[in-house]
Motif scaffolding. Sequence first.
Motif, PDB file in Angstrom:
ATOM      1  N   GLU A 108      13.987  10.045  91.896  1.00  0.00           N
ATOM      2  CA  GLU A 108      14.626   8.740  91.747  1.00  0.00           C
ATOM      3  C   GLU A 108      14.115   7.763  92.799  1.00  0.00           C
ATOM      4  O   GLU A 108      13.867   6.592  92.507  1.00  0.00           O
ATOM      5  CB  GLU A 108      16.140   8.881  91.838  1.00  0.00           C
ATOM      6  CG  GLU A 108      16.762   9.551  90.637  1.00  0.00           C
ATOM      7  CD  GLU A 108      18.242   9.823  90.805  1.00  0.00           C
ATOM      8  OE1 GLU A 108      18.798   9.551  91.902  1.00  0.00           O
ATOM      9  OE2 GLU A 108      18.851  10.316  89.841  1.00  0.00           O
ATOM     10  N   LYS A 109      13.946   8.255  94.021  1.00  0.00           N
ATOM     11  CA  LYS A 109      13.452   7.400  95.100  1.00  0.00           C
ATOM     12  C   LYS A 109      12.019   6.970  94.801  1.00  0.00           C
ATOM     13  O   LYS A 109      11.649   5.815  95.001  1.00  0.00           O
ATOM     14  CB  LYS A 109      13.509   8.147  96.429  1.00  0.00           C
ATOM     15  CG  LYS A 109      13.290   7.278  97.644  1.00  0.00           C
ATOM     16  CD  LYS A 109      13.386   8.073  98.919  1.00  0.00           C
ATOM     17  CE  LYS A 109      14.822   8.445  99.197  1.00  0.00           C
ATOM     18  NZ  LYS A 109      15.001   9.081 100.517  1.00  0.00           N
ATOM     19  N   SER A 110      11.219   7.896  94.296  1.00  0.00           N
ATOM     20  CA  SER A 110       9.829   7.597  93.953  1.00  0.00           C
ATOM     21  C   SER A 110       9.761   6.594  92.803  1.00  0.00           C
ATOM     22  O   SER A 110       8.959   5.664  92.828  1.00  0.00           O
ATOM     23  CB  SER A 110       9.108   8.884  93.562  1.00  0.00           C
ATOM     24  OG  SER A 110       7.831   8.606  93.080  1.00  0.00           O
ATOM     25  N   ALA A 111      10.601   6.778  91.803  1.00  0.00           N
ATOM     26  CA  ALA A 111      10.624   5.856  90.667  1.00  0.00           C
ATOM     27  C   ALA A 111      11.072   4.472  91.106  1.00  0.00           C
ATOM     28  O   ALA A 111      10.533   3.453  90.645  1.00  0.00           O
ATOM     29  CB  ALA A 111      11.541   6.385  89.574  1.00  0.00           C
ATOM     30  N   ALA A 112      12.041   4.396  91.984  1.00  0.00           N
ATOM     31  CA  ALA A 112      12.526   3.114  92.482  1.00  0.00           C
ATOM     32  C   ALA A 112      11.436   2.410  93.286  1.00  0.00           C
ATOM     33  O   ALA A 112      11.262   1.191  93.177  1.00  0.00           O
ATOM     34  CB  ALA A 112      13.769   3.307  93.334  1.00  0.00           C
ATOM     35  N   LYS A 113      10.682   3.178  94.061  1.00  0.00           N
ATOM     36  CA  LYS A 113       9.611   2.597  94.863  1.00  0.00           C
ATOM     37  C   LYS A 113       8.500   2.069  93.956  1.00  0.00           C
ATOM     38  O   LYS A 113       7.972   0.987  94.181  1.00  0.00           O
ATOM     39  CB  LYS A 113       9.046   3.632  95.827  1.00  0.00           C
ATOM     40  CG  LYS A 113       7.974   3.089  96.722  1.00  0.00           C
ATOM     41  CD  LYS A 113       7.439   4.128  97.678  1.00  0.00           C
ATOM     42  CE  LYS A 113       6.332   3.514  98.525  1.00  0.00           C
ATOM     43  NZ  LYS A 113       5.656   4.502  99.325  1.00  0.00           N
ATOM     44  N   GLU A 114       8.149   2.840  92.916  1.00  0.00           N
ATOM     45  CA  GLU A 114       7.112   2.397  91.982  1.00  0.00           C
ATOM     46  C   GLU A 114       7.536   1.127  91.249  1.00  0.00           C
ATOM     47  O   GLU A 114       6.733   0.224  91.031  1.00  0.00           O
ATOM     48  CB  GLU A 114       6.796   3.498  90.976  1.00  0.00           C
ATOM     49  CG  GLU A 114       6.048   4.658  91.581  1.00  0.00           C
ATOM     50  CD  GLU A 114       5.822   5.785  90.595  1.00  0.00           C
ATOM     51  OE1 GLU A 114       6.118   5.606  89.395  1.00  0.00           O
ATOM     52  OE2 GLU A 114       5.355   6.844  91.028  1.00  0.00           O
ATOM     53  N   THR A 115       8.798   1.058  90.882  1.00  0.00           N
ATOM     54  CA  THR A 115       9.323  -0.119  90.197  1.00  0.00           C
ATOM     55  C   THR A 115       9.259  -1.339  91.123  1.00  0.00           C
ATOM     56  O   THR A 115       8.876  -2.423  90.709  1.00  0.00           O
ATOM     57  CB  THR A 115      10.764   0.118  89.740  1.00  0.00           C
ATOM     58  OG1 THR A 115      10.799   1.289  88.929  1.00  0.00           O
ATOM     59  CG2 THR A 115      11.307  -1.051  88.963  1.00  0.00           C
ATOM     60  N   ALA A 116       9.621  -1.130  92.380  1.00  0.00           N
ATOM     61  CA  ALA A 116       9.591  -2.226  93.341  1.00  0.00           C
ATOM     62  C   ALA A 116       8.160  -2.672  93.612  1.00  0.00           C
ATOM     63  O   ALA A 116       7.875  -3.860  93.722  1.00  0.00           O
ATOM     64  CB  ALA A 116      10.258  -1.805  94.645  1.00  0.00           C
ATOM     65  N   ASP A 117       7.225  -1.732  93.691  1.00  0.00           N
ATOM     66  CA  ASP A 117       5.833  -2.059  93.930  1.00  0.00           C
ATOM     67  C   ASP A 117       5.218  -2.833  92.759  1.00  0.00           C
ATOM     68  O   ASP A 117       4.483  -3.791  92.943  1.00  0.00           O
ATOM     69  CB  ASP A 117       4.993  -0.804  94.189  1.00  0.00           C
ATOM     70  CG  ASP A 117       5.295  -0.179  95.539  1.00  0.00           C
ATOM     71  OD1 ASP A 117       5.928  -0.853  96.372  1.00  0.00           O
ATOM     72  OD2 ASP A 117       4.883   0.979  95.750  1.00  0.00           O
ATOM     73  N   SER A 118       5.535  -2.421  91.550  1.00  0.00           N
ATOM     74  CA  SER A 118       4.957  -3.101  90.381  1.00  0.00           C
ATOM     75  C   SER A 118       5.574  -4.475  90.184  1.00  0.00           C
ATOM     76  O   SER A 118       4.928  -5.379  89.686  1.00  0.00           O
ATOM     77  CB  SER A 118       5.144  -2.250  89.112  1.00  0.00           C
ATOM     78  OG  SER A 118       6.516  -2.124  88.806  1.00  0.00           O
ATOM     79  N   ALA A 119       6.803  -4.650  90.603  1.00  0.00           N
ATOM     80  CA  ALA A 119       7.456  -5.956  90.479  1.00  0.00           C
ATOM     81  C   ALA A 119       6.924  -6.938  91.524  1.00  0.00           C
ATOM     82  O   ALA A 119       6.808  -8.129  91.257  1.00  0.00           O
ATOM     83  CB  ALA A 119       8.963  -5.813  90.619  1.00  0.00           C
TER      84      ALA A 119
END
Length: 92
Positions: free
Chosen positions: A73-84
Amino acid sequence: MSLTKIKEARELSDAAVAEQILAVKRQLMELRLQQATGRMEKPHLFKHAKHRLAQLMTVERERQIVAEKEAAEKSAAKETADSASSPEVSPE
């Protein structure tokens, strides 16, 4: 002597669970040695030790699953934040 409850195992820390797993495995080894040499007086202790080991390993695995889920979940949240934060540039 009654079988232990899994609630007791869940109250232990991660280090205590790992330590107890090793202790129960040693106990099982000693019980097998006693059985092989004919000195076994309380054969029901096998059942108790195996039951306790299963409980401890279950608690350990439950905690691993929770940790893996949190990491994902932390990794997915980080990827989402990076792509945004970094817009995609088209290769034109």
